[in-house]
Design a protein around this motif. Structure first.
Motif, mmCIF file in Angstrom:
data_model
loop_
_atom_site.group_PDB
_atom_site.id
_atom_site.type_symbol
_atom_site.label_atom_id
_atom_site.label_comp_id
_atom_site.label_asym_id
_atom_site.label_seq_id
_atom_site.Cartn_x
_atom_site.Cartn_y
_atom_site.Cartn_z
ATOM 1 N N ALA A 77 0.834 -1.201 0.000
ATOM 2 C CA ALA A 77 0.000 0.000 0.000
ATOM 3 C C ALA A 77 0.867 1.249 0.000
ATOM 4 N N GLN A 78 1.929 1.215 0.803
ATOM 5 C CA GLN A 78 2.790 2.393 0.886
ATOM 6 C C GLN A 78 3.597 2.607 -0.404
ATOM 7 N N SER A 103 -6.336 5.734 5.639
ATOM 8 C CA SER A 103 -5.435 5.602 4.489
ATOM 9 C C SER A 103 -4.537 6.822 4.310
ATOM 10 N N ALA A 105 -3.447 8.604 6.787
ATOM 11 C CA ALA A 105 -2.485 8.587 7.892
ATOM 12 C C ALA A 105 -1.379 7.567 7.675
ATOM 13 N N PHE A 106 -1.694 6.455 6.999
ATOM 14 C CA PHE A 106 -0.696 5.392 6.885
ATOM 15 C C PHE A 106 -0.312 5.065 5.454
ATOM 16 N N GLY A 107 -0.906 5.776 4.512
ATOM 17 C CA GLY A 107 -0.647 5.467 3.108
ATOM 18 C C GLY A 107 0.703 5.995 2.651
ATOM 19 N N ARG A 110 1.551 9.738 4.205
ATOM 20 C CA ARG A 110 1.315 9.883 5.654
ATOM 21 C C ARG A 110 0.949 11.306 6.083
#
Ligand SMILES: Nc1ncnc2c1ncn2[C@@H]1O[C@H](COP(=O)(O)OP(=O)(O)O)[C@@H](O)[C@H]1O
Ligand SMILES: [Mg+2]
Lengths: 242, 304, 288
Positions: A77-78, A103, A105-107, A110
């Motif tokens: 995903a990242q 998504s 926040a953590f994609g 960020r």
């Protein structure tokens, strides 16, 4: 044209069943490619292996020069690959906005805080859920949950989007909006692998198509050609879907 | 941002609680120690197990590790260092448990933690009997009840503060997403295993510290005292009764249950585990999400 | 050495038996029962009571305790588990709920045992004479225990693989979603599987009590061992449970003999840790 995704000799077994058997294809940047085939032919399994939900038993997935094959889903995903699910999977205890915020926040890039909240609002607006961020996902209709899920996938700011029958179950006017949304994404430079049964959508969106049956690719090429062939294939395989 | 009013309220509450030992009998201070200990345990437990729904049954394993570390080192090391060491040992054990189970399905974690206290108890017993040749140990630390209580109060305040910060941070959002659907959380970019691991280690470290701080209360320690499975059980009931998904939930559950437990163990010393077991089953059936959620549900129902 | 292998086989046979019981409850009825080991302990104390107070033979105790455990487990399932099954939105929720409720049940059962029997180590003497087996001396009670584990395990295998009813059980285990399509009443099968699991636990308890001491609080350890055997063998695999049980029995006996009896649980955990790290699907489970 630049190569975006390359899938080579992909293989997956479930017990005795070979769900995906030696699948090869590649996507160019900015393309929308249809992945077609009857139910159970292995389309979702291919998406699961690209996105890291399942480990392939053999073969490789290379995304923009990076090997994704044995990476974990969050790494993938990242790297810029996002997906939706065939049956929507909202995060039920979170609000609509929080679902999308996850998504961001953590994609890939960020985001957090004010900036992220603003981005969430924009994404919700893009999919037609403006002003509904504070609602519980459980209160959304099925269609709105699908919109929310698209917003969530887009919020990780992907360059490759895997849509698993995202347009299924929409009524004709919703379908029209849906198709326009996907076209917008293409305009924004996102490459899309589209698993879809609705021929109207495939015709409108896809430049190329890949057809699977029983885990194998049985046809691929420009949409017009493949869809013509598909008539033949359907007659031969039996038409088990609209 | 917290309003100044609520900050002031918290400051008043903490200082009132801190001043309490000056107005209470020794028995009262003893109750406060037990209560603040359990509130901290339940809050720390819920920090990890609440949002993720990974039920940890190993509370007393860490609690006991903390107590034992103090018993072993209190004479050779300065007290603050002993606490640090306890935290380090508890955190390391938690990391080993987490690394081996948290990448697998939740049930492996439950199973591992289920027997962990018994494992640690037997291993410590074996060590003491065979290597050091002593089963029991005495703790001589110059602490009165109120000193222990103040330490626990400080730990509780820090724990609540951590819980509050987590609730507003990225990691809090990640935990909630993981609790809802791990696969979706992972596809959104969350490193699921690492997030769970970090929180489990944090929660276990706080629990270890509760054991370490409370240890001097016993004066005499042996494995069967500090690895008593009732501690795990009580912690779990308390957090569930109040509601493990909310910051204040465990406290709401811990205070009345602690008092009930005190009363039961004074009046029915042999039967309390039967009562508690039944009560616990009742809680799971009647309010699986805790009192706070239940109250909220009732309020919403009344409003409609 | 040979003596330890024989003793390990005996212990392993018992572990395999109780692990089969747990497989019935977890694999088929889908209930993670943390009070499983306490059923075993109840059977231990039941046998103790019948042997010491009524001078019955443990074999006769079996005739009382095994049906008793069947009925008890059936009732527990109806009263406590069925409502959870009904309200659970998915498998995970049911797992958490059943873990919590059976954890409570564990304390209830343990509390009752403590009130009645106290917390001391308990045992009775039965057939405590040496028998010569291939040159080493094994006590007769262990030998009988082993034979009984074989008989019960064999009977279960026969039922599962040779009868219609057994086929239904296995169908539910392999494909709980599609079993109803074949006219199988999954809830009913789950109730009976849970009850049979309890009955197997009780038979394991009777067997254990013939050659080991036990305490009211030892249930946790038995549950752990049964769980580890089930995981080591591969969830749902009865043959796996059989082999894994024997492996664990031999490992424990060797550790007790050559290292220290106080470290058997540590050895069990070491085995568990090794499976978790290297083969979480178990020795005989298929990689899903
Ligand atoms: N997790 C799984 N376990 C076992 N079998 C699976 C699993 N996922 C998919 N399958 C099987 O693999 C085949 C392909 O499924 P899928 O990829 O979902 O097909 P499609 O998306 O084309 O309808 C089907 O026969 C399906 O039953
Ligand atoms: Mg599909």
């Amino acid at each position: 044209m630049t190569l975006q995704l390359e899938v080579a000799n992909l293989q997956k077994r479930f017990g005795g069943l070979v769900a995906v058997n030696d699948v090869n294809f590649s996507l160019q940047a900015g393309e929308i490619v249809g992945l077609l085939g009857p139910n159970g032919s292995g389309k979702t399994t291919v998406l699961n292996m690209i996105s890291g939900a399942l480990q392939a038993d053999g073969g490789r997935v290379v995304f923009r020069g990076t090997e994704l094959t044995r990476q974990k889903p969050h790494r993938i995903a990242q790297h810029g690959v996002a997906r939706t699910f065939q049956l929507v999977r909202p995060l039920p205890t979170l609000t609509v906005a929080e679902n999308v915020l996850v998504s961001f926040a953590f994609g890939r890039y960020r985001h957090w805080g004010r900036e992220a909240e603003k981005l969430v609002e924009e994404k919700l607006e893009f999919v037609g859920l403006e002003g509904r961020g504070r609602e519980r996902v459980g209160n959304l209709t099925y269609i709105d949950q699908k919109r929310m899920e698209l917003a969530r996938a887009l919020a990780s700011e992907p360059s490759l989007l895997l849509l698993d029958e995202w347009l299924a179950g929409l009524n004709p006017s919703e379908l029209k909006t849906g198709i326009e949304l996907v076209q917008h994404l293409q305009g924004a430079g996102i490459t899309i692998l589209l698993v879809e049964h609705i021929m109207e959508a495939v015709r409108a969106l896809c430049t190329r198509c890949i057809v699977m049956n029983a885990g194998q690719i049985i046809a691929s090429g420009p949409s017009a050609e493949v869809l013509q062939q598909k008539e033949v294939i359907l007659a031969y395989l039996g038409d088990d879907h609209a | 941002m917290p309003t100044y009013a609520s900050l002031a309220l918290v400051a008043v509450a903490v200082s009132t609680l801190a001043a309490a030992p000056f107005y209470l009998s020794d028995y009262g201070v003893g109750l406060l120690i037990g209560m603040s200990g359990y509130v901290t345990l339940a809050t720390a437990w819920a920090l990890f197990s609440g949002p993720t729904r990974y039920v940890s049954l190993a509370t007393v394993a860490f609690f006991g590790i903390g107590a034992y570390t103090v018993a072993v080192f209190s004479e050779t090391l300065p007290y603050p260092l002993v606490l640090l060491l306890a935290a380090a040992i508890g955190g390391t054990v938690a990391a080993v448990v987490g690394l081996s189970t948290l990448r697998l399905a939740g049930v492996y974690f439950v199973i591992f933690t289920f027997g962990l206290a018994e494992l640690v108890r037997q291993t410590v017993t074996w060590w003491e009997v065979n290597i050091t040749g002593t089963l029991g140990r005495y703790i001589f630390l110059p602490f009165e009840g109120r000193h222990i209580y103040w330490q626990l109060l400080a730990l509780l305040t820090v724990t609540m503060l951590i819980g509050w910060l987590i609730g507003r941070s990225r990691i809090g959002l990640a935990l909630k997403a993981i609790g809802d659907d791990e696969a979706v959380a992972a596809h959104a970019g969350i490193d699921v295993t690492r997030t769970k691991l970090v929180l489990f280690v944090l929660s276990a470290t706080i629990i270890t510290l509760v054991g370490a701080i409370q240890a001097p209360r016993w004066t005499y320690i042996e494995p069967s005292i500090v690895f008593n499975p009732t501690v795990s059980f009580l912690t779990l009931i308390m957090a569930l009764l109040g509601g493990p998904m909310r910051l204040w939930g465990p406290m709401v559950g811990a205070v009345p249950l602690f008092l009930l437990f005190e009363w039961l163990s004074a009046n029915f010393p042999n039967h309390f585990s039967i009562f508690l077991g039944l009560l616990f089953i009742l809680i799971v059936f009647v309010m699986p999400n805790g009192v706070l959620a239940k109250l909220e549900g009732i309020r919403k129902g009344a409003a409609q | 050495m040979f003596e330890h292998i024989v003793n390990g086989l005996v212990l392993g046979g018992t572990y395999a038996l109780i692990a089969m019981g747990l497989t019935m409850q977890y694999g088929i009825a889908r209930i993670m029962n943390l009070a499983f080991g306490d059923t075993i302990i109840v059977a231990c104390f039941g046998t103790y009571l019948l042997v010491s107070a009524f001078a019955l033979s443990p074999l006769l105790a079996l005739l009382i305790l095994v049906p008793g455990a069947f009925v008890f487990s059936y009732a527990v399932f109806l009263a406590l588990m069925q409502p959870l099954v009904a309200r659970a939105p998915n498998r995970e929720a049911l797992e958490v709920d059943s873990i919590l409720v059976t954890f409570g049940l564990l304390f209830v059962i343990q509390g009752i045992l403590l009130v009645i029997f106290g917390g001391a180590y308990t045992s009775y003497s039965y057939l405590n004479v040496g028998v010569n087996v291939l040159g080493t001396t094994v006590s007769a009670n262990r030998l009988l225990a082993f034979v009984m584990a074989l008989v019960f395990g064999g009977a279960l295998m026969f039922v599962l693989f040779r009868t219609r009813w057994g086929m239904m059980l296995r169908a539910v285990e392999l494909a709980p979603e599609s079993a109803p399509l074949y006219g199988i009443d999954v809830d009913r099968v789950a109730r009976y599987a849970f009850a049979v699991g309890g009955a197997l636990a009780a038979s394991g308890g009777v067997v254990v009590s013939m050659y080991q001491t036990f305490t009211a609080t030892a249930g946790v350890v038995f549950t752990m061992k049964a769980l580890i055997v089930v995981i080591l063998g591969g969830k749902g695999s009865l043959i796996g449970a059989l082999i894994a049980g024997i492996v664990l029995g031999i490992v424990e006996t060797l550790v007790a003999a050559y290292i220290d009896p106080g470290l058997t649980l540590a050895a069990t955990y070491a085995v568990f840790l090794a499976i978790l790290l290297f083969r979480p699907t178990g020795l005989f489970g298929s990689a899903a």
